[in-house]
Scaffold this motif. Sequence first.
Motif, PDB file in Angstrom:
ATOM      1  N   GLN A 422       0.828  -1.205   0.000  1.00  0.00           N
ATOM      2  CA  GLN A 422       0.000   0.000   0.000  1.00  0.00           C
ATOM      3  C   GLN A 422       0.865   1.258   0.000  1.00  0.00           C
ATOM      4  OE1 GLN A 422      -2.465  -0.762   3.418  1.00  0.00           O
ATOM      5  NE2 GLN A 422      -3.975  -1.913   2.243  1.00  0.00           N
ATOM      6  N   ARG A 423       1.951   1.212   0.744  1.00  0.00           N
ATOM      7  CA  ARG A 423       2.888   2.340   0.727  1.00  0.00           C
ATOM      8  C   ARG A 423       3.458   2.538  -0.671  1.00  0.00           C
ATOM      9  NH1 ARG A 423       8.709   1.049   2.561  1.00  0.00           N
ATOM     10  NH2 ARG A 423       8.497   0.115   0.484  1.00  0.00           N
ATOM     11  N   ASN A 424       3.880   1.453  -1.291  1.00  0.00           N
ATOM     12  CA  ASN A 424       4.439   1.540  -2.639  1.00  0.00           C
ATOM     13  C   ASN A 424       3.440   2.134  -3.627  1.00  0.00           C
ATOM     14  OD1 ASN A 424       6.744   0.362  -1.660  1.00  0.00           O
ATOM     15  ND2 ASN A 424       6.406  -1.623  -2.603  1.00  0.00           N
ATOM     16  N   MET A 425       2.165   1.743  -3.483  1.00  0.00           N
ATOM     17  CA  MET A 425       1.142   2.253  -4.387  1.00  0.00           C
ATOM     18  C   MET A 425       0.953   3.760  -4.226  1.00  0.00           C
ATOM     19  SD  MET A 425      -0.105   0.207  -6.605  1.00  0.00           S
ATOM     20  CE  MET A 425      -1.660   0.991  -7.028  1.00  0.00           C
ATOM     21  N   GLU A 426       0.955   4.223  -3.001  1.00  0.00           N
ATOM     22  CA  GLU A 426       0.792   5.654  -2.768  1.00  0.00           C
ATOM     23  C   GLU A 426       1.973   6.433  -3.353  1.00  0.00           C
ATOM     24  OE1 GLU A 426      -0.099   6.583   1.279  1.00  0.00           O
ATOM     25  OE2 GLU A 426      -2.139   5.810   1.116  1.00  0.00           O
ATOM     26  N   ILE A 427       3.174   5.883  -3.195  1.00  0.00           N
ATOM     27  CA  ILE A 427       4.357   6.532  -3.763  1.00  0.00           C
ATOM     28  C   ILE A 427       4.289   6.533  -5.281  1.00  0.00           C
ATOM     29  CG2 ILE A 427       6.867   6.289  -4.054  1.00  0.00           C
ATOM     30  CD1 ILE A 427       6.992   5.328  -1.148  1.00  0.00           C
ATOM     31  N   ALA A 428       3.851   5.417  -5.864  1.00  0.00           N
ATOM     32  CA  ALA A 428       3.732   5.332  -7.328  1.00  0.00           C
ATOM     33  C   ALA A 428       2.729   6.347  -7.851  1.00  0.00           C
ATOM     34  CB  ALA A 428       3.329   3.917  -7.743  1.00  0.00           C
ATOM     35  N   GLU A 429       1.641   6.535  -7.141  1.00  0.00           N
ATOM     36  CA  GLU A 429       0.644   7.529  -7.546  1.00  0.00           C
ATOM     37  C   GLU A 429       1.256   8.920  -7.557  1.00  0.00           C
ATOM     38  OE1 GLU A 429      -2.346   7.123  -8.634  1.00  0.00           O
ATOM     39  OE2 GLU A 429      -3.181   5.244  -7.875  1.00  0.00           O
ATOM     40  N   GLU A 430       2.070   9.218  -6.563  1.00  0.00           N
ATOM     41  CA  GLU A 430       2.723  10.533  -6.501  1.00  0.00           C
ATOM     42  C   GLU A 430       3.738  10.693  -7.634  1.00  0.00           C
ATOM     43  OE1 GLU A 430       1.987  13.139  -4.450  1.00  0.00           O
ATOM     44  OE2 GLU A 430       0.291  11.828  -4.000  1.00  0.00           O
ATOM     45  N   LYS A 431       4.469   9.635  -7.921  1.00  0.00           N
ATOM     46  CA  LYS A 431       5.436   9.684  -9.017  1.00  0.00           C
ATOM     47  C   LYS A 431       4.754   9.981 -10.351  1.00  0.00           C
ATOM     48  CE  LYS A 431       8.942   6.446  -7.235  1.00  0.00           C
ATOM     49  NZ  LYS A 431       9.601   5.140  -7.469  1.00  0.00           N
ATOM     50  N   SER A 432       3.586   9.388 -10.555  1.00  0.00           N
ATOM     51  CA  SER A 432       2.893   9.530 -11.836  1.00  0.00           C
ATOM     52  C   SER A 432       2.500  10.974 -12.129  1.00  0.00           C
ATOM     53  CB  SER A 432       1.656   8.636 -11.874  1.00  0.00           C
ATOM     54  OG  SER A 432       0.663   9.089 -10.971  1.00  0.00           O
ATOM     55  N   LYS A 433       2.434  11.811 -11.113  1.00  0.00           N
ATOM     56  CA  LYS A 433       2.033  13.200 -11.290  1.00  0.00           C
ATOM     57  C   LYS A 433       3.159  14.065 -11.867  1.00  0.00           C
ATOM     58  CE  LYS A 433      -1.115  12.897  -7.312  1.00  0.00           C
ATOM     59  NZ  LYS A 433      -1.374  13.388  -5.926  1.00  0.00           N
ATOM     60  N   ILE A 434       4.430  13.598 -11.717  1.00  0.00           N
ATOM     61  CA  ILE A 434       5.553  14.454 -12.119  1.00  0.00           C
ATOM     62  C   ILE A 434       6.588  13.735 -12.978  1.00  0.00           C
ATOM     63  CG2 ILE A 434       5.356  15.941 -10.079  1.00  0.00           C
ATOM     64  CD1 ILE A 434       7.698  14.370  -8.852  1.00  0.00           C
ATOM     65  N   SER A 435       6.323  12.493 -13.376  1.00  0.00           N
ATOM     66  CA  SER A 435       7.353  11.709 -14.061  1.00  0.00           C
ATOM     67  C   SER A 435       7.725  12.286 -15.423  1.00  0.00           C
ATOM     68  CB  SER A 435       6.883  10.262 -14.235  1.00  0.00           C
ATOM     69  OG  SER A 435       5.718  10.210 -15.026  1.00  0.00           O
ATOM     70  N   THR A 436       8.971  12.043 -15.819  1.00  0.00           N
ATOM     71  CA  THR A 436       9.507  12.498 -17.102  1.00  0.00           C
ATOM     72  C   THR A 436       9.950  11.301 -17.929  1.00  0.00           C
ATOM     73  OG1 THR A 436      10.291  14.579 -16.146  1.00  0.00           O
ATOM     74  CG2 THR A 436      11.279  13.887 -18.229  1.00  0.00           C
ATOM     75  N   GLY A 437       9.482  11.242 -19.171  1.00  0.00           N
ATOM     76  CA  GLY A 437       9.813  10.119 -20.036  1.00  0.00           C
ATOM     77  C   GLY A 437      10.877  10.467 -21.067  1.00  0.00           C
ATOM     78  N   ASP A 438      11.263   9.459 -21.834  1.00  0.00           N
ATOM     79  CA  ASP A 438      12.238   9.615 -22.908  1.00  0.00           C
ATOM     80  C   ASP A 438      11.490  10.003 -24.184  1.00  0.00           C
ATOM     81  OD1 ASP A 438      14.128   9.398 -24.879  1.00  0.00           O
ATOM     82  OD2 ASP A 438      14.765   7.363 -24.368  1.00  0.00           O
ATOM     83  N   PRO A 439      11.722  11.211 -24.720  1.00  0.00           N
ATOM     84  CA  PRO A 439      10.995  11.632 -25.922  1.00  0.00           C
ATOM     85  C   PRO A 439      11.450  10.919 -27.185  1.00  0.00           C
ATOM     86  CG  PRO A 439      12.651  13.261 -25.352  1.00  0.00           C
ATOM     87  CD  PRO A 439      12.649  12.250 -24.243  1.00  0.00           C
ATOM     88  N   ALA A 440      12.546  10.165 -27.103  1.00  0.00           N
ATOM     89  CA  ALA A 440      13.102   9.526 -28.302  1.00  0.00           C
ATOM     90  C   ALA A 440      12.846   8.023 -28.343  1.00  0.00           C
ATOM     91  CB  ALA A 440      14.601   9.790 -28.393  1.00  0.00           C
ATOM     92  N   ILE A 441      11.921   7.523 -27.512  1.00  0.00           N
ATOM     93  CA  ILE A 441      11.636   6.086 -27.501  1.00  0.00           C
ATOM     94  C   ILE A 441      11.280   5.607 -28.906  1.00  0.00           C
ATOM     95  CG2 ILE A 441      10.126   4.282 -26.618  1.00  0.00           C
ATOM     96  CD1 ILE A 441       9.632   6.050 -24.181  1.00  0.00           C
TER      97      ILE A 441
END
Length: 507
Positions: A422-441
């Motif tokens: 449950q802790r991991n899920m809450e952290i993952a939810e927070e990460k999803s709000k600010i994550s940065t991806g690779d534009p060259a995939i």
Amino acid sequence: MKFNIAKLSHKRLPLFVTTMLVLSLLTAACSSSNSSNSSDSTSGKPTEIRIMADYSIAQPPAPDNPVHLEFEKRTNTKLTVTWVASGDYSDRVNVALSAGDMADLIKIPNITTPLFRQMVKQGAFWDLTPYVENYPNLMAMDAKIWNNTKIDGKSFAVPAGRPMDGGGFVSIRKDWLDKLGLKMPTDMDEMYTVLKAFKDNAPDGKKDTVGYTMRDSRVIEEIFTGTAGKWKERDGKLVNMTLEPEMKDALVYLNKLYNEGLIPEDFPVMKENQYWELATNGRAGVTSETPEALFRYTMDQWKKNPEVEWTPMISLAPKAGGKQYVTQSTGFNGVLAIPKTVSEEKMKAILKFIDYGSGGEGLDLTLYGIEGAHYTVEDGLKMANDKAVADSVGTAAWGKIFSTTVLDLWQYAAGMPREVYQRNMEIAEEKSKISTGDPAIGLVSETDIKLGADYNKKIADMKVQTIIGKTTLEEWDKYVDSLKTDPNYTKITDEINAEYSKRMAQK
């Protein structure tokens, strides 16, 4: 520690307690549900499917693995899996492609794998574009993932889908932070303070701590450059961050850690298991990994000492007040290709097999295993037992194949306590709000295919030499300047940007 599970969406509840069941599921689905798609449908014989895939645990599932057998039973298939250790997989795939001795379903490490792309253009693999739309679980995958794995606008492989967020990043020994009265670091200066405190104060009582394992040290570079991979979008164009000042800042930082003994002296030649020995033997309080793999690797450590608390971090900034960074995944863990040596009828059966394992009851079997044998349902959650661990249930074998894009894929591992999940899920939810991806995939430069390996090796060597002090910062600057004027290297940037412009024009 308290967690509000009500915040978690129902569809994201633990969908992968036993992701390793995936390959077995693959066998199952392939032969499968509709005998009309089976090459042996008239005789009732199992559909035989040969698969080549990677694994990242101590031992891969054996042919008599109960999940493997259950897949075969449910889907009327006979599955032969060639398991290859992840560290050797790229080389083994190239050997198989070169020899033309390919399995009916072969996992390709990346859609940009040069030999695979060359063989696609030669007609060696099925163009799946006209077919995949008939498989609803595959079509449920984010369109961005499909677009990032196309070649010349067509799908010559099925993405082994993964969630975009909540994957690999920095994790830290929170129990050490608490013991030393330190707060969770939010930028790299604060991280330095923490690493130094871990080394100087030896929270485990032994004066042998280095601080950070240096596993996947690219994450340090990416925090400084602010992008996943080496390409960053600026004003509508992709910039190679290897040549930018932010990369130099990362090397200066890593050199400081090296000089002060906060990272392993022999990190350039360390093997995978050695990174984890540092973490699990109490010699390092920071490492990089997905939350589920982190738990798998450190579970024995935690069982011996329940006070051990490895915690995934949400994000880090390069400096105080800087933009917080956390990695966004590519959305796939390799791609699944079917050679043209396979008949059209069997190709459709294989697609049905992959589709089965990527949703509904097939995904349940893939992620959880066999109810009663590998998991029980507690308050609506499927919780794994020790047999799930023993039978290789999880993301490190079967889960290497099927499309499992649910957010909690990387948040749960067999044997993990509910509160940690449950802790991991809450952290993952927070990460999803600010994550940065690779534009060259998925973007490819022909020059990079021909010459990129040599450039990449030289750049990697220069980085290591700069970190350990064998190369000066002035020499690094001169090398960067040489790359900026190298016609072949600049051509790579031009070609990548041309492909990027095409992609953006199609949106």
